[in-house]
Design a protein around this motif. Structure first.
Motif, short mmCIF file in Angstrom:
data_model
loop_
_atom_site.label_atom_id
_atom_site.label_comp_id
_atom_site.label_asym_id
_atom_site.label_seq_id
_atom_site.Cartn_x
_atom_site.Cartn_y
_atom_site.Cartn_z
N ALA A 302 1.00 -3.72 7.89
CA ALA A 302 -0.44 -3.57 7.68
C ALA A 302 -1.14 -3.31 9.01
O ALA A 302 -0.58 -3.49 10.08
CB ALA A 302 -1.00 -4.83 7.03
N GLY A 303 -2.38 -2.89 8.92
CA GLY A 303 -3.15 -2.57 10.11
C GLY A 303 -3.99 -1.33 9.86
O GLY A 303 -4.05 -0.82 8.74
N LYS A 304 -4.63 -0.87 10.89
CA LYS A 304 -5.53 0.27 10.74
C LYS A 304 -4.79 1.51 10.25
O LYS A 304 -5.30 2.24 9.38
CB LYS A 304 -6.19 0.57 12.10
CG LYS A 304 -7.17 1.71 12.04
CD LYS A 304 -7.83 1.94 13.39
CE LYS A 304 -8.81 3.11 13.31
NZ LYS A 304 -9.46 3.34 14.62
N LEU A 305 -3.58 1.76 10.78
CA LEU A 305 -2.85 2.97 10.39
C LEU A 305 -2.56 2.98 8.89
O LEU A 305 -2.78 3.99 8.22
CB LEU A 305 -1.54 3.05 11.18
CG LEU A 305 -0.66 4.27 10.85
CD1 LEU A 305 -1.38 5.55 11.23
CD2 LEU A 305 0.68 4.19 11.56
N LYS A 306 -2.10 1.85 8.36
CA LYS A 306 -1.77 1.81 6.94
C LYS A 306 -3.04 1.97 6.09
O LYS A 306 -3.03 2.67 5.07
CB LYS A 306 -1.08 0.48 6.60
CG LYS A 306 -0.52 0.48 5.19
CD LYS A 306 0.22 -0.79 4.88
CE LYS A 306 0.79 -0.71 3.47
NZ LYS A 306 1.36 -1.99 3.03
N ALA A 307 -4.13 1.32 6.51
CA ALA A 307 -5.38 1.46 5.75
C ALA A 307 -5.86 2.90 5.75
O ALA A 307 -6.40 3.39 4.74
CB ALA A 307 -6.44 0.55 6.35
N LEU A 308 -5.64 3.59 6.88
CA LEU A 308 -6.09 4.99 6.96
C LEU A 308 -5.31 5.88 6.01
O LEU A 308 -5.89 6.70 5.30
CB LEU A 308 -5.94 5.49 8.40
CG LEU A 308 -7.02 5.06 9.39
CD1 LEU A 308 -6.65 5.48 10.80
CD2 LEU A 308 -8.36 5.65 9.01
N PHE A 309 -3.97 5.73 6.00
CA PHE A 309 -3.24 6.64 5.12
C PHE A 309 -3.32 6.24 3.66
O PHE A 309 -3.16 7.07 2.77
CB PHE A 309 -1.81 6.94 5.63
CG PHE A 309 -0.75 5.91 5.37
CD1 PHE A 309 -0.32 5.63 4.09
CD2 PHE A 309 -0.14 5.26 6.42
CE1 PHE A 309 0.68 4.71 3.86
CE2 PHE A 309 0.86 4.34 6.20
CZ PHE A 309 1.27 4.07 4.91
N GLU A 310 -3.60 4.95 3.41
CA GLU A 310 -3.86 4.57 2.01
C GLU A 310 -5.21 5.12 1.55
O GLU A 310 -5.39 5.37 0.36
CB GLU A 310 -3.86 3.05 1.89
CG GLU A 310 -2.46 2.45 1.87
CD GLU A 310 -2.47 0.94 1.67
OE1 GLU A 310 -1.39 0.36 1.50
OE2 GLU A 310 -3.57 0.34 1.72
N SER A 311 -6.14 5.29 2.46
CA SER A 311 -7.43 5.88 2.10
C SER A 311 -7.32 7.40 2.01
O SER A 311 -7.78 8.01 1.04
CB SER A 311 -8.48 5.51 3.16
OG SER A 311 -8.63 4.12 3.25
N HIS A 312 -6.70 8.00 3.01
CA HIS A 312 -6.56 9.47 3.01
C HIS A 312 -5.70 9.96 1.85
O HIS A 312 -6.00 10.96 1.21
CB HIS A 312 -5.92 9.92 4.33
CG HIS A 312 -5.44 11.32 4.33
ND1 HIS A 312 -4.14 11.67 3.98
CD2 HIS A 312 -6.07 12.48 4.58
CE1 HIS A 312 -4.01 12.98 4.05
NE2 HIS A 312 -5.16 13.49 4.41
N GLY A 313 -4.62 9.20 1.56
CA GLY A 313 -3.71 9.59 0.49
C GLY A 313 -2.30 9.73 0.99
O GLY A 313 -2.07 10.13 2.14
N TYR A 314 -1.35 9.37 0.15
CA TYR A 314 0.05 9.45 0.53
C TYR A 314 0.89 9.76 -0.71
O TYR A 314 0.42 9.62 -1.85
CB TYR A 314 0.51 8.13 1.17
CG TYR A 314 0.39 6.91 0.26
CD1 TYR A 314 -0.82 6.25 0.12
CD2 TYR A 314 1.48 6.43 -0.47
CE1 TYR A 314 -0.95 5.15 -0.71
CE2 TYR A 314 1.37 5.33 -1.30
CZ TYR A 314 0.14 4.70 -1.41
OH TYR A 314 0.03 3.62 -2.26
N MET A 315 2.09 10.19 -0.45
CA MET A 315 3.00 10.52 -1.54
C MET A 315 3.92 9.33 -1.80
O MET A 315 4.55 8.80 -0.88
CB MET A 315 3.85 11.74 -1.19
CG MET A 315 3.05 13.01 -0.94
SD MET A 315 2.06 13.51 -2.37
CE MET A 315 3.35 13.87 -3.56
N LYS A 316 3.96 8.90 -3.05
CA LYS A 316 4.93 7.89 -3.47
C LYS A 316 5.88 8.56 -4.43
O LYS A 316 5.59 8.69 -5.62
CB LYS A 316 4.21 6.71 -4.14
CG LYS A 316 5.14 5.56 -4.48
CD LYS A 316 4.37 4.40 -5.07
CE LYS A 316 5.32 3.25 -5.42
NZ LYS A 316 4.59 2.11 -6.01
N GLY A 317 6.98 9.03 -3.88
CA GLY A 317 7.85 9.91 -4.66
C GLY A 317 7.13 11.22 -4.87
O GLY A 317 6.79 11.91 -3.92
#
Length: 510
Positions: A302-317
């Motif tokens: 966790a941290g700023k980086l994870k919050a940023l890509f969870e907000s921007h969007g990521y691929m889960k599969g």
């Protein structure tokens, strides 16, 4: 036999040691306002007594003290509080970033307000109610067309604004990744400097402070675990050694295969790199050291980086996840189902041009779309509505004065549709969307506030141990100054004794 000058040597040691303590006090005072500075102290140590234990020691009543020396200069810091602070700092980095992202989303959606999509849709439905009263009125038809344009433009605005913020988040992800790499490199450089000093029995306190300041900063970006590694050589027992830093999950367990950002054993840095999916542009992998690649669901730090890509969007599969992709997808689904249903009802009605031609012609009110992908951005009025107001179908039976078609169009608002897999109305779907966003934002704000409060609380406790208290330093300065003066007085007293021995004794017979 002990030396005649024994007292002089003891006093000299007292002078130099108290002077060292005064210099350290001066260093503390000078850095009272330096960020990250930890106050330092001199560890006073008694020198070896005389005589040492041995068979041929001189016959004196006992061991005589030989004075004092500065054993070491150590910074005052509580490592347990550092660990606590970094844990709370990490949570604050995550939740504050999440709260910022949601706040930007709320500002775009702007609900409830007179300019949001909800109000725009209400005015759109109302315009058809007005048209139903007088279906041949050109002014009412013009209002319907303008309200339709407003609805389309509002969807377009929401979609464009969301994507603009999403791009900003992507830029911030890249900047944060570079920041992590820069901090890791600087920590590693400090490790090397510390490793070159400690083996000589010294404590590089200022280097320790700078390194801890950088580690604090890094902890807000990713969740880390710091492990000291001995420098070797003749390092003191209290030397802090080099730092190895690795990524950990919420439970403090190292993430499998992630490796170390900073390896204190090998003095090596593994840089972190964020990779994006070529098709969607969303985060697909986190690469560490150019060798290990973690899937987004494996990156649990966790941290700023994870919050940023969870907000921007990521691929889960193959799935697109994240705050903004999910909101965009919901808006696209809503826009697509809305125009599909609205066009279906509009096609069943009679327009003025159809009535005048005596033949029913299906006209779309909105330009039809093939799929929901990008529907919110692509929605617009059909060209036939732009071409002529007479193509708006307000009649249900082909009579010029009939307004039942307009009423049917207004009732689309309350039609139960299958939107996103749920049977609901357009209005209810949108209200659910806004409500869910508001709850998420409220939760993120609450946790951000809580973590910030705890972070500041721990930091205050840490400062109470490490920061410079001018009152305390001034007291220490007076204490060391008097000790210095007393040692100087001891030299004076010894001098008088020696003067008596050398110049005042043995004068008999002169």
């Amino acid at each position: 036999m002990r030396s005649t000058f024994h007292s002089l040597e003891v006093a000299r040691r007292g002078l130099t040691t108290q002077q060292t303590a005064l210099q350290v006090t001066g260093h503390n005072i000078a850095n009272a306002n330096t960020p990250g500075y930890s106050r330092q102290r001199v560890n006073f140590v008694q020198t070896e007594p005389y005589p040492p234990a041995s068979m041929n020691r001189p016959q004196i009543p006992g061991q005589l003290g030989t004075g004092v020396e500065a054993g070491s200069i150590q910074r005052v810091r509580e490592s347990f509080l550092d660990i606590q602070f970094r844990g709370e700092n990490n949570k604050f980095g995550y939740w504050s970033t999440k709260a910022d992202s949601l706040q930007k989303m709320e500002e775009i959606m702007n609900e409830p307000s007179d300019t949001g999509l909800s109000k725009t849709l209400d005015r759109f439905w109302q315009s058809f109610q007005d048209l139903a009263v007088n279906p041949t009125n050109t002014g009412a038809r013009s209002v319907v067309r303008q309200r339709g344009i407003a609805v389309a433009e509002t969807f377009n605005y929401l979609s464009d604004s969301m994507k603009s913020i999403q791009q900003d988040l992507k830029n911030e992800i890249n900047v944060t990744a570079k920041q992590i790499n820069s901090l890791s490199t600087r920590i590693n450089n400090l490790n090397e400097q510390i490793a070159s000093v400690e083996p000589h029995g010294l404590l590089p306190n200022d280097l320790y402070d700078e390194r801890d300041r950088l580690v604090d900063e890094l902890s807000s970006l990713v969740n880390i675990k710091v492990t000291p590694v001995k420098s070797g050589g003749n390092a003191l027992e209290i030397a802090e050694g080099k730092y190895s830093i690795e990524l950990v999950d919420d439970n403090g367990v190292p993430i499998p295969m992630a490796g170390k950002l900073v390896d204190g054993q090998t003095n090596r840095v593994n840089h972190l790199d964020v990779k994006y999916d070529n098709t969607t542009g969303l985060v697909s992998e986190i690469s560490i050291g150019g060798i290990v690649s973690l899937e987004t669901d494996q990156f649990k730090s966790a941290g700023k980086l994870k919050a940023l890509f969870e907000s921007h969007g990521y691929m889960k599969g193959t799935e697109e996840k994240g705050l903004y992709p999910e909101m965009l997808k919901a808006l696209d689904t809503m826009a697509f189902d809305f125009i599909t249903e609205f066009n279906r009802v509009h096609n069943e009605g009679w327009s003025v041009s159809s009535i005048e031609a005596g033949e029913h012609t299906e006209y779309n009110f909105f330009a039809p779309l093939d799929s929901s992908d990008g529907a919110a951005k692509a929605i617009k009025l059909d060209d036939v509505i732009y071409d002529s107001l007479n193509n708006i179908a307000a009649s249900s039976n082909g009579n010029l004065g009939d307004g039942q078609g307009a009423i049917a169009l207004a009732e689309v608002k309350n039609s139960a549709l299958n939107i996103g897999g749920d049977t609901t109305t357009i209005q209810n779907f949108y209200e659910s969307l806004i409500g869910s966003m508001a709850v998420d934002a409220q939760e993120a704000n609450r946790l951000s506030y809580n973590s910030d409060t705890l972070r500041l609380s721990v930091d205050q406790r840490r400062q109470s141990v490490s920061s410079v208290s001018l009152d305390e330093e001034m007291t220490n300065m007076i204490q060391f100054q008097h000790a210095y003066n007393a040692s100087a007085r001891m030299i004076t007293a010894t001098d008088e004794i020696l003067d008596r021995i050398i110049n005042g004794m043995g004068l008999v017979g002169r």
